[in-house]
Motif scaffolding. Sequence first.
Motif, PDB file in Angstrom:
ATOM      1  N   UNK A  68       0.867  -1.188   0.000  1.00 20.87           N
ATOM      2  CA  UNK A  68       0.000   0.000   0.000  1.00 20.87           C
ATOM      3  C   UNK A  68       0.898   1.229   0.000  1.00 20.87           C
ATOM      4  N   UNK A  69       0.718   2.091  -0.990  1.00 19.23           N
ATOM      5  CA  UNK A  69       1.586   3.257  -1.128  1.00 19.23           C
ATOM      6  C   UNK A  69       0.974   4.488  -0.469  1.00 19.23           C
ATOM      7  N   UNK A  70       1.789   5.514  -0.277  1.00 18.88           N
ATOM      8  CA  UNK A  70       1.292   6.772   0.268  1.00 18.88           C
ATOM      9  C   UNK A  70       0.278   7.410  -0.675  1.00 18.88           C
ATOM     10  N   UNK A  71       0.321   7.041  -1.946  1.00 20.56           N
ATOM     11  CA  UNK A  71      -0.630   7.571  -2.933  1.00 20.56           C
ATOM     12  C   UNK A  71      -1.927   6.765  -2.989  1.00 20.56           C
ATOM     13  N   UNK A  72      -1.938   5.567  -2.432  1.00 20.69           N
ATOM     14  CA  UNK A  72      -3.128   4.718  -2.522  1.00 20.69           C
ATOM     15  C   UNK A  72      -4.311   5.224  -1.696  1.00 20.69           C
ATOM     16  N   UNK A  73      -4.073   6.206  -0.823  1.00 30.18           N
ATOM     17  CA  UNK A  73      -5.186   6.807  -0.087  1.00 30.18           C
ATOM     18  C   UNK A  73      -6.146   7.526  -1.031  1.00 30.18           C
ATOM     19  N   UNK A  74      -5.718   7.808  -2.255  1.00 29.68           N
ATOM     20  CA  UNK A  74      -6.564   8.496  -3.229  1.00 29.68           C
ATOM     21  C   UNK A  74      -7.661   7.592  -3.784  1.00 29.68           C
ATOM     22  N   UNK A  75      -7.565   6.292  -3.516  1.00 33.00           N
ATOM     23  CA  UNK A  75      -8.576   5.353  -4.009  1.00 33.00           C
ATOM     24  C   UNK A  75      -9.890   5.540  -3.240  1.00 33.00           C
ATOM     25  N   UNK A  80     -10.063   1.396   0.128  1.00 32.79           N
ATOM     26  CA  UNK A  80      -9.061   1.597   1.167  1.00 32.79           C
ATOM     27  C   UNK A  80      -9.462   0.855   2.440  1.00 32.79           C
ATOM     28  N   UNK A  81     -10.728   0.977   2.835  1.00 31.63           N
ATOM     29  CA  UNK A  81     -11.204   0.277   4.035  1.00 31.63           C
ATOM     30  C   UNK A  81     -11.084  -1.229   3.872  1.00 31.63           C
ATOM     31  N   UNK A  82     -11.388  -1.704   2.669  1.00 30.26           N
ATOM     32  CA  UNK A  82     -11.280  -3.128   2.399  1.00 30.26           C
ATOM     33  C   UNK A  82      -9.847  -3.617   2.475  1.00 30.26           C
ATOM     34  N   UNK A 142       1.628   2.038   3.584  1.00 26.42           N
ATOM     35  CA  UNK A 142       1.691   3.503   3.623  1.00 26.42           C
ATOM     36  C   UNK A 142       3.137   3.936   3.416  1.00 26.42           C
ATOM     37  N   UNK A 143       3.702   3.388   2.355  1.00 25.36           N
ATOM     38  CA  UNK A 143       5.111   3.634   2.024  1.00 25.36           C
ATOM     39  C   UNK A 143       5.223   4.418   0.722  1.00 25.36           C
ATOM     40  N   UNK A 144       6.159   5.346   0.708  1.00 25.89           N
ATOM     41  CA  UNK A 144       6.533   6.052  -0.511  1.00 25.89           C
ATOM     42  C   UNK A 144       8.009   6.383  -0.415  1.00 25.89           C
ATOM     43  N   UNK A 145       8.744   6.210  -1.499  1.00 21.19           N
ATOM     44  CA  UNK A 145      10.173   6.455  -1.466  1.00 21.19           C
ATOM     45  C   UNK A 145      10.527   7.892  -1.112  1.00 21.19           C
TER      46      UNK A 145
END
Length: 246
Positions: A68-75, A80-82, A142-145
Amino acid sequence: MSDRHPTVEAPIPNCPKHVAIIMDGNGRWAQAQGKPRLFGHHAGAKRVKEIVRACPDVGVKYLTIFAFSTENWKRTQSEVSGLMSLFRRYISAEMKGLVKEGVRVRFIGDRVRLDGKLQAMMDDLERRTEHNEKVHLTIAINYGGRDEVARAVKEMACDVASGKLDPTSVDETTLTGYLDTRVLPDPDLVIRTSGEARISNFLLWQSAYSEYEFIDTLWPDFTSDVFRSCVSRFAGRERRFGGVKA
């Protein structure tokens, strides 16, 4: 991790010590079958188990997966809850098996935004597996380079301000020691599934000299045989790290 282990094959000579994977294509895999995207994420979670088990067979010691990336919160909120629910279920269901099979689990990324229950489960899994050595599984949540480097630099700045760190001594090794991955070797091979040819903010610092494999296979179809093929191709490459062949 209770399914029957597949037939063991001989390790691959000159295989990568550390493989990192951008697990892409779960949603498209599900949609192609007329299923909701979360159906694909559940299928992808099952595939993780197979690849972790395949690592000792091919000779891979470290496996890092981008969950899960720091950008995936945009989904969408439902997706996201799933996914967060899936992470909790995965840890709960697989903990005993991971401990038994000698898998050391670590999590990288900024945990602050994750819910307290998930954070506690992650801490517990790390603690329960901290003495395992067979496979080192690192899960990026919740990772991003760029976020990782920014957090590292912020921590370094605080140490400089407090007198713990001499700014004139800072070099590449110093920064590496502040990263989430400071106890891990850099990845030798980075694989991205689903046909996309980008790195999506994954292990930017650590993958400076990694070999890359961009393959069309969607993650739920990424079997141990496909994994072995990627590792085998890596074994045939010549890595010079900026130098020339003698």
